[in-house]
Design a protein around this motif. Structure first.
Motif, PDB file in Angstrom:
ATOM      1  N   ILE A  27      52.741  14.935  17.353  1.00 13.57           N
ATOM      2  CA  ILE A  27      53.617  16.118  17.471  1.00 13.57           C
ATOM      3  C   ILE A  27      55.068  15.328  17.839  1.00 13.57           C
ATOM      4  N   TYR A  28      55.052  14.177  18.607  1.00 10.98           N
ATOM      5  CA  TYR A  28      56.273  13.678  19.016  1.00 10.98           C
ATOM      6  C   TYR A  28      56.667  12.479  18.000  1.00 10.98           C
ATOM      7  N   LYS A  29      56.152  12.342  16.991  1.00  8.52           N
ATOM      8  CA  LYS A  29      56.498  11.110  15.907  1.00  8.52           C
ATOM      9  C   LYS A  29      57.916  11.541  15.316  1.00  8.52           C
ATOM     10  N   PRO A  30      58.632  10.434  15.223  1.00 15.59           N
ATOM     11  CA  PRO A  30      60.168  10.865  14.558  1.00 15.59           C
ATOM     12  C   PRO A  30      59.835  11.702  13.182  1.00 15.59           C
ATOM     13  N   PHE A  31      59.110  11.315  12.160  1.00 16.82           N
ATOM     14  CA  PHE A  31      58.919  12.212  10.889  1.00 16.82           C
ATOM     15  C   PHE A  31      58.448  13.581  11.315  1.00 16.82           C
ATOM     16  N   SER A  32      57.792  13.764  12.467  1.00 15.68           N
ATOM     17  CA  SER A  32      57.311  15.087  12.696  1.00 15.68           C
ATOM     18  C   SER A  32      58.609  16.080  13.067  1.00 15.68           C
ATOM     19  N   TRP A  33      59.588  15.296  13.718  1.00 16.50           N
ATOM     20  CA  TRP A  33      60.992  16.253  14.094  1.00 16.50           C
ATOM     21  C   TRP A  33      61.696  16.335  12.710  1.00 16.50           C
TER      22      TRP A  33
ATOM     23  N   LEU B 146      60.221  16.907   9.906  1.00 23.21           N
ATOM     24  CA  LEU B 146      59.406  18.212   9.416  1.00 23.21           C
ATOM     25  C   LEU B 146      59.774  19.520  10.059  1.00 23.21           C
ATOM     26  N   TYR B 147      60.000  19.413  11.624  1.00 25.08           N
ATOM     27  CA  TYR B 147      60.554  20.563  12.219  1.00 25.08           C
ATOM     28  C   TYR B 147      61.926  21.126  11.707  1.00 25.08           C
ATOM     29  N   THR B 148      62.574  20.126  11.580  1.00 24.12           N
ATOM     30  CA  THR B 148      63.939  20.643  11.047  1.00 24.12           C
ATOM     31  C   THR B 148      63.940  21.295   9.702  1.00 24.12           C
ATOM     32  N   LEU B 149      63.171  20.573   8.667  1.00 18.39           N
ATOM     33  CA  LEU B 149      63.148  21.191   7.306  1.00 18.39           C
ATOM     34  C   LEU B 149      62.428  22.410   7.556  1.00 18.39           C
ATOM     35  N   PHE B 150      61.464  22.936   8.440  1.00 20.96           N
ATOM     36  CA  PHE B 150      60.909  23.991   8.454  1.00 20.96           C
ATOM     37  C   PHE B 150      61.628  25.038   8.977  1.00 20.96           C
TER      38      PHE B 150
ATOM     39  N   LEU C 116      54.996  22.973   6.219  1.00 18.30           N
ATOM     40  CA  LEU C 116      54.016  23.282   7.035  1.00 18.30           C
ATOM     41  C   LEU C 116      52.724  22.798   6.441  1.00 18.30           C
ATOM     42  N   GLY C 117      52.431  22.898   5.306  1.00 14.98           N
ATOM     43  CA  GLY C 117      51.273  22.157   4.735  1.00 14.98           C
ATOM     44  C   GLY C 117      51.101  21.006   4.710  1.00 14.98           C
ATOM     45  N   LEU C 118      52.457  20.078   4.765  1.00 17.77           N
ATOM     46  CA  LEU C 118      52.420  18.597   4.774  1.00 17.77           C
ATOM     47  C   LEU C 118      52.005  18.368   6.145  1.00 17.77           C
ATOM     48  N   PHE C 119      52.416  19.007   7.264  1.00 18.84           N
ATOM     49  CA  PHE C 119      52.235  18.703   8.738  1.00 18.84           C
ATOM     50  C   PHE C 119      50.784  18.923   8.914  1.00 18.84           C
TER      51      PHE C 119
END
Length: 245
Positions: free
Chosen positions: A46-52, A54-58, A82-85
């Motif tokens: 949840i806190y990985k840099p790439f997750s952030w 994805l959050y921004t793109l979402f 969302l599907g990627l996450f």
């Protein structure tokens, strides 16, 4: 199930009739519960840099979907992200499940053979052993709630052996069961003339590492392992511990 009262627990040598319970317990402890390694790994994700990213793109996709001219693009963007996450999370789960299955199909498929655990003490040819912790009183008396093994076959040095497969049922964690198991193993190792015991564990097994350090194990080294999940490369660490007897 939450256990709030003091648990009366006894540790005894493994019996062949324990095999299926031990395998089920191992998978349960590794894959389910708040302290399970896969649970901790999913929290880390949840806190990985790439997750952030994805959050921004979402969020960007949601913003675009509010306008008629970009609605379709925005919805497609958010759905893809969302599907990627979710696929990333599913892949993490699958990798841990595969690891557990490899253990169940490997040394845990024949515990007696893997750990010389069903031979009389006088006939054992090495220092290996396997123990289970079971409830000693109450309605669940005899229920296996923990296990641990000591393997001398994973290295060539006869003065040391490896602690493996330490697990405690999620419902009974935090009640000293792990300490009882490890202390039993260490006492056995001393009586067998070993001078040290070593082990390896992942960065996602923080409660286990805290237990080992509390009992006197010292971190020997950390090894970085790169794991590719989809097109995302994660770096995890294996922690190697050792205790002198």
């Amino acid at each position: 199930m939450n256990v709030s009262h003091v648990i009366q627990t006894r540790v005894r040598p493994f019996k062949k009739s324990d095999s299926e319970q031990v395998r089920e317990l191992y998978s349960l402890a590794m894959l389910y519960g708040p302290r399970a390694p896969v649970t901790i790994a999913l929290k880390h994700q949840i806190y990985k840099p790439f997750s952030w990213v994805l959050y921004t793109l979402f969020a960007g996709g949601l913003a675009l979907s509010r306008h008629s001219s970009t609605q379709v693009t925005g919805m497609a963007m958010s759905a893809t992200v969302l599907g990627l996450f979710l696929a990333w999370r599913r892949t993490i789960w699958s990798k841990f499940k595969a690891f557990c299955q490899a253990a169940v199909d490997g040394d845990l498929s024949d515990i007696g053979k893997s750990y010389s655990a069903v031979l009389p003490d006088s006939s054992k040819l090495d220092s290996s052993g396997f123990w289970v912790a079971e409830v000693a009183d109450g309605a669940e008396v005899g229920k296996i709630i923990g296990a641990v093994g000591l393997a001398s076959s994973t290295n060539t040095d006869p003065t040391t052996a490896e602690l493996r497969r330490l697990v405690v049922s999620p419902s009974y964690q935090g009640h000293g069961v792990g300490s009882l198991l490890v202390n039993t193993l260490l006492e056995h190792a001393r009586t067998r003339g070993l001078t040290s015991v070593f082990l390896s564990t992942s960065m996602y097994q923080r409660p286990a590492m805290q237990l080992y350090e509390h009992l006197g194990f010292v971190l020997d080294r950390k090894v970085a392992v790169q794991v590719k999940i989809l097109f995302i490369v994660n770096t995890a660490y294996l922690h190697f511990y050792k205790i002198k007897l």
